[in-house]
Motif scaffolding. Structure first.
Motif, PDB file in Angstrom:
ATOM      1  N   TYR A  21     -56.598 -40.225  80.191  1.00 22.85           N
ATOM      2  CA  TYR A  21     -57.306 -40.710  79.313  1.00 22.85           C
ATOM      3  C   TYR A  21     -58.067 -40.482  78.060  1.00 22.85           C
ATOM      4  CZ  TYR A  21     -58.483 -45.062  77.117  1.00 22.85           C
ATOM      5  OH  TYR A  21     -58.356 -47.035  75.828  1.00 22.85           O
ATOM      6  N   GLU A  22     -58.810 -40.020  78.380  1.00 19.63           N
ATOM      7  CA  GLU A  22     -60.045 -39.757  77.830  1.00 19.63           C
ATOM      8  C   GLU A  22     -59.756 -38.475  76.715  1.00 19.63           C
ATOM      9  OE1 GLU A  22     -63.752 -38.493  80.005  1.00 19.63           O
ATOM     10  OE2 GLU A  22     -64.326 -40.671  80.102  1.00 19.63           O
ATOM     11  N   LEU A  23     -59.038 -37.596  76.942  1.00 21.32           N
ATOM     12  CA  LEU A  23     -58.033 -36.559  76.768  1.00 21.32           C
ATOM     13  C   LEU A  23     -57.297 -37.187  75.461  1.00 21.32           C
ATOM     14  CD1 LEU A  23     -58.068 -33.648  76.253  1.00 21.32           C
ATOM     15  CD2 LEU A  23     -56.663 -33.114  78.149  1.00 21.32           C
ATOM     16  N   GLU A  24     -56.414 -37.858  75.735  1.00 16.37           N
ATOM     17  CA  GLU A  24     -55.507 -38.423  75.253  1.00 16.37           C
ATOM     18  C   GLU A  24     -55.957 -39.187  73.752  1.00 16.37           C
ATOM     19  OE1 GLU A  24     -52.079 -37.735  75.241  1.00 16.37           O
ATOM     20  OE2 GLU A  24     -52.595 -36.681  76.903  1.00 16.37           O
ATOM     21  N   GLU A  25     -57.030 -39.541  73.879  1.00 17.16           N
ATOM     22  CA  GLU A  25     -57.527 -40.729  73.541  1.00 17.16           C
ATOM     23  C   GLU A  25     -58.543 -39.180  72.091  1.00 17.16           C
ATOM     24  OE1 GLU A  25     -61.317 -43.975  72.534  1.00 17.16           O
ATOM     25  OE2 GLU A  25     -60.939 -43.149  74.334  1.00 17.16           O
ATOM     26  N   GLN A  26     -58.796 -37.747  73.015  1.00 13.73           N
ATOM     27  CA  GLN A  26     -59.903 -37.260  71.757  1.00 13.73           C
ATOM     28  C   GLN A  26     -58.047 -36.762  71.068  1.00 13.73           C
ATOM     29  OE1 GLN A  26     -61.656 -35.063  74.288  1.00 13.73           O
ATOM     30  NE2 GLN A  26     -63.360 -36.002  74.853  1.00 13.73           N
ATOM     31  N   LYS A  27     -57.676 -36.348  71.563  1.00 11.38           N
ATOM     32  CA  LYS A  27     -56.229 -36.007  71.366  1.00 11.38           C
ATOM     33  C   LYS A  27     -56.377 -36.834  69.917  1.00 11.38           C
ATOM     34  CE  LYS A  27     -54.360 -32.969  74.320  1.00 11.38           C
ATOM     35  NZ  LYS A  27     -53.141 -32.903  75.527  1.00 11.38           N
ATOM     36  N   ILE A  28     -55.505 -37.657  70.138  1.00 12.07           N
ATOM     37  CA  ILE A  28     -55.396 -38.666  69.336  1.00 12.07           C
ATOM     38  C   ILE A  28     -56.571 -39.090  67.915  1.00 12.07           C
ATOM     39  CG2 ILE A  28     -54.794 -41.785  68.478  1.00 12.07           C
ATOM     40  CD1 ILE A  28     -53.655 -41.728  70.904  1.00 12.07           C
ATOM     41  N   GLN A  29     -57.878 -38.813  68.699  1.00  8.20           N
ATOM     42  CA  GLN A  29     -58.457 -38.849  67.315  1.00  8.20           C
ATOM     43  C   GLN A  29     -58.536 -37.778  66.760  1.00  8.20           C
ATOM     44  OE1 GLN A  29     -61.038 -41.204  67.312  1.00  8.20           O
ATOM     45  NE2 GLN A  29     -61.944 -40.851  65.411  1.00  8.20           N
ATOM     46  N   ALA A  30     -58.341 -36.681  66.933  1.00  6.33           N
ATOM     47  CA  ALA A  30     -58.693 -35.740  66.280  1.00  6.33           C
ATOM     48  C   ALA A  30     -57.159 -35.766  65.777  1.00  6.33           C
ATOM     49  CB  ALA A  30     -57.853 -34.011  67.392  1.00  6.33           C
ATOM     50  N   ILE A  31     -56.077 -36.494  66.336  1.00  8.84           N
ATOM     51  CA  ILE A  31     -55.221 -36.167  64.906  1.00  8.84           C
ATOM     52  C   ILE A  31     -55.273 -37.694  63.982  1.00  8.84           C
ATOM     53  CG2 ILE A  31     -52.569 -36.753  65.540  1.00  8.84           C
ATOM     54  CD1 ILE A  31     -52.061 -35.809  68.108  1.00  8.84           C
ATOM     55  N   ARG A  32     -56.189 -37.940  64.149  1.00  8.49           N
ATOM     56  CA  ARG A  32     -56.344 -39.611  63.133  1.00  8.49           C
ATOM     57  C   ARG A  32     -57.032 -38.521  62.393  1.00  8.49           C
ATOM     58  NH1 ARG A  32     -59.233 -44.529  65.420  1.00  8.49           N
ATOM     59  NH2 ARG A  32     -60.890 -43.296  65.421  1.00  8.49           N
ATOM     60  N   SER A  34     -57.421 -35.764  61.882  1.00  8.57           N
ATOM     61  CA  SER A  34     -56.306 -34.486  61.128  1.00  8.57           C
ATOM     62  C   SER A  34     -56.082 -34.937  60.018  1.00  8.57           C
ATOM     63  CB  SER A  34     -55.670 -33.533  61.636  1.00  8.57           C
ATOM     64  OG  SER A  34     -55.075 -33.166  60.979  1.00  8.57           O
ATOM     65  N   ASN A  35     -54.858 -36.656  60.485  1.00  6.01           N
ATOM     66  CA  ASN A  35     -54.684 -36.786  59.287  1.00  6.01           C
ATOM     67  C   ASN A  35     -55.437 -37.755  58.156  1.00  6.01           C
ATOM     68  OD1 ASN A  35     -52.592 -36.584  60.777  1.00  6.01           O
ATOM     69  ND2 ASN A  35     -52.148 -37.849  62.011  1.00  6.01           N
ATOM     70  N   LEU A  36     -56.523 -38.155  58.750  1.00  9.65           N
ATOM     71  CA  LEU A  36     -57.630 -38.907  57.655  1.00  9.65           C
ATOM     72  C   LEU A  36     -57.817 -37.567  56.637  1.00  9.65           C
ATOM     73  CD1 LEU A  36     -59.388 -41.031  59.572  1.00  9.65           C
ATOM     74  CD2 LEU A  36     -57.752 -42.091  57.548  1.00  9.65           C
ATOM     75  N   ASN A  37     -58.233 -36.041  56.954  1.00 10.06           N
ATOM     76  CA  ASN A  37     -58.375 -35.198  56.049  1.00 10.06           C
ATOM     77  C   ASN A  37     -57.362 -35.004  55.142  1.00 10.06           C
ATOM     78  OD1 ASN A  37     -60.749 -35.397  57.498  1.00 10.06           O
ATOM     79  ND2 ASN A  37     -60.268 -33.476  59.242  1.00 10.06           N
ATOM     80  N   THR A  38     -56.091 -35.188  56.090  1.00 11.68           N
ATOM     81  CA  THR A  38     -54.606 -34.371  55.102  1.00 11.68           C
ATOM     82  C   THR A  38     -54.877 -36.151  53.932  1.00 11.68           C
ATOM     83  OG1 THR A  38     -53.490 -33.815  56.969  1.00 11.68           O
ATOM     84  CG2 THR A  38     -52.592 -34.268  55.205  1.00 11.68           C
ATOM     85  N   ILE A  39     -54.266 -36.939  54.810  1.00 12.87           N
ATOM     86  CA  ILE A  39     -54.998 -38.087  53.683  1.00 12.87           C
ATOM     87  C   ILE A  39     -55.462 -37.884  52.457  1.00 12.87           C
ATOM     88  CG2 ILE A  39     -54.296 -40.373  53.180  1.00 12.87           C
ATOM     89  CD1 ILE A  39     -53.443 -40.834  55.932  1.00 12.87           C
ATOM     90  N   GLN A  40     -56.701 -37.616  52.825  1.00 14.42           N
ATOM     91  CA  GLN A  40     -58.001 -37.145  51.967  1.00 14.42           C
ATOM     92  C   GLN A  40     -57.854 -36.958  50.849  1.00 14.42           C
ATOM     93  OE1 GLN A  40     -60.850 -39.321  51.472  1.00 14.42           O
ATOM     94  NE2 GLN A  40     -61.093 -38.494  50.119  1.00 14.42           N
ATOM     95  N   ARG A  41     -57.511 -35.244  51.304  1.00 13.21           N
ATOM     96  CA  ARG A  41     -57.059 -33.458  50.891  1.00 13.21           C
ATOM     97  C   ARG A  41     -55.997 -34.926  49.850  1.00 13.21           C
ATOM     98  NH1 ARG A  41     -58.380 -31.252  55.599  1.00 13.21           N
ATOM     99  NH2 ARG A  41     -55.268 -31.391  55.213  1.00 13.21           N
ATOM    100  N   PHE A  42     -54.854 -34.913  50.195  1.00 12.44           N
ATOM    101  CA  PHE A  42     -54.269 -35.261  49.508  1.00 12.44           C
ATOM    102  C   PHE A  42     -54.197 -36.672  48.200  1.00 12.44           C
ATOM    103  CE2 PHE A  42     -49.896 -39.064  48.994  1.00 12.44           C
ATOM    104  CZ  PHE A  42     -49.010 -37.969  48.436  1.00 12.44           C
ATOM    105  N   LEU A  43     -54.772 -37.863  48.926  1.00 10.37           N
ATOM    106  CA  LEU A  43     -55.687 -38.286  48.140  1.00 10.37           C
ATOM    107  C   LEU A  43     -56.020 -38.109  46.704  1.00 10.37           C
ATOM    108  CD1 LEU A  43     -56.146 -41.819  50.359  1.00 10.37           C
ATOM    109  CD2 LEU A  43     -54.626 -41.202  48.613  1.00 10.37           C
ATOM    110  N   THR A  44     -56.979 -36.900  46.925  1.00  9.45           N
ATOM    111  CA  THR A  44     -58.117 -36.156  46.299  1.00  9.45           C
ATOM    112  C   THR A  44     -56.985 -35.684  45.406  1.00  9.45           C
ATOM    113  OG1 THR A  44     -60.067 -36.447  47.904  1.00  9.45           O
ATOM    114  CG2 THR A  44     -59.533 -34.837  45.981  1.00  9.45           C
ATOM    115  N   SER A  45     -56.235 -35.163  45.595  1.00  9.02           N
ATOM    116  CA  SER A  45     -55.724 -33.946  45.477  1.00  9.02           C
ATOM    117  C   SER A  45     -53.936 -35.113  44.331  1.00  9.02           C
ATOM    118  CB  SER A  45     -54.146 -32.993  46.215  1.00  9.02           C
ATOM    119  OG  SER A  45     -53.062 -32.777  45.390  1.00  9.02           O
TER     120      SER A  45
END
Length: 241
Positions: A21-32, A34-45
């Motif tokens: 569960y913790e691993l999944e949560e970490q994965k999800i957190q990592a994905i989130r 990553s997604n936030l960074n992607t979104i942030q980069r997209f928004l910045t772009s």
């Protein structure tokens, strides 16, 4: 022993479940993340693109505003040039009208001068006729005077020769001196002054004075006979003696 082993297995499964569960949560957190960074980069772009687009649009608007100002200035300049051209055309038209009026006025003046010149020519022709008549009259008068002077000179020569007459010419005046009048004193001088102006004789005076000079002058101008007048004057001087 068996129960204890089962408990241990169950405990291990629970630990494993929690770990997943913790691993999944970490994965999800990592994905989130990553997604936030992607979104942030997209928004910045996107924001960068938007800013760049806004800047381009702003620059374009400024350029269009500048072109608009230039066009407005050109329109205003063109309007002013049109107004100036219309004003100039109006002035030129008015000036042409003024020149036409001035031309008509000058034509009228010229016609008046022509008429005045013709009138002056007629007056001049009349004056020339009068001048010719006067010149002819003057010429005739001069000829008559010359003839009278010639006759007077002829008479004077006779008087000089036979009656002791001496003549002094002073412009239009003759001073006539008689001698041989007095039998007592033949050398005594008797004088009379005679003027000739145009066609008239004038007895200006005598020495000694003769009271009848005006009558003699009238008779002389009536007859034109200078010789007879001089004879009469000499007789009057003899009577005085």
């Amino acid at each position: 022993m068996a129960q204890h082993g089962t408990a241990i297995i169950g405990s291990m499964m629970e630990v494993e479940g929690e770990l997943n569960y913790e691993l999944e949560e970490q994965k999800i957190q990592a994905i989130r993340t990553s997604n936030l960074n992607t979104i942030q980069r997209f928004l910045t772009s996107v924001e960068t693109d938007i800013n760049a687009t806004r800047q381009k649009i702003h620059s374009r608007m400024l350029s269009m505003c500048e072109e608009k100002k230039k066009l407005q200035q050109k329109i205003e300049d063109t309007r002013q040039r049109i107004q100036q051209a219309e004003a100039k055309r109006s002035r030129d038209k008015e000036e042409v009208q003024q020149l036409e009026r001035e031309l008509e006025r000058l034509k009228i003046q010229l016609q008046g001068k022509k008429e005045e010149l013709e009138a002056q020519k007629k007056v001049l022709a009349t004056c020339m006729e009068e001048i010719k008549k006067k010149e002819s009259l003057v010429s005739e008068t001069k000829a008559e005077n010359q003839e009278k002077m010639r006759q007077a000179e002829h008479c004077i020569e006779l008087y000089k020769k036979y009656l002791g007459l001496d003549i002094i010419c002073l412009q239009n005046t003759l001073v006539l001196k008689f001698t041989q009048v007095s039998q007592i004193n033949p050398e005594a001088e008797y004088m009379v002054r005679l003027g000739l102006e145009e066609d008239k004789y004038t007895l200006l005076g005598s020495e000694p004075p003769l009271p009848s000079l005006p009558q003699l002058q009238e008779e002389l101008n009536a007859s034109g006979n200078l010789l007879a007048c001089l004879v009469q004057i000499r007789k009057l001087f003899q009577r005085m003696e």
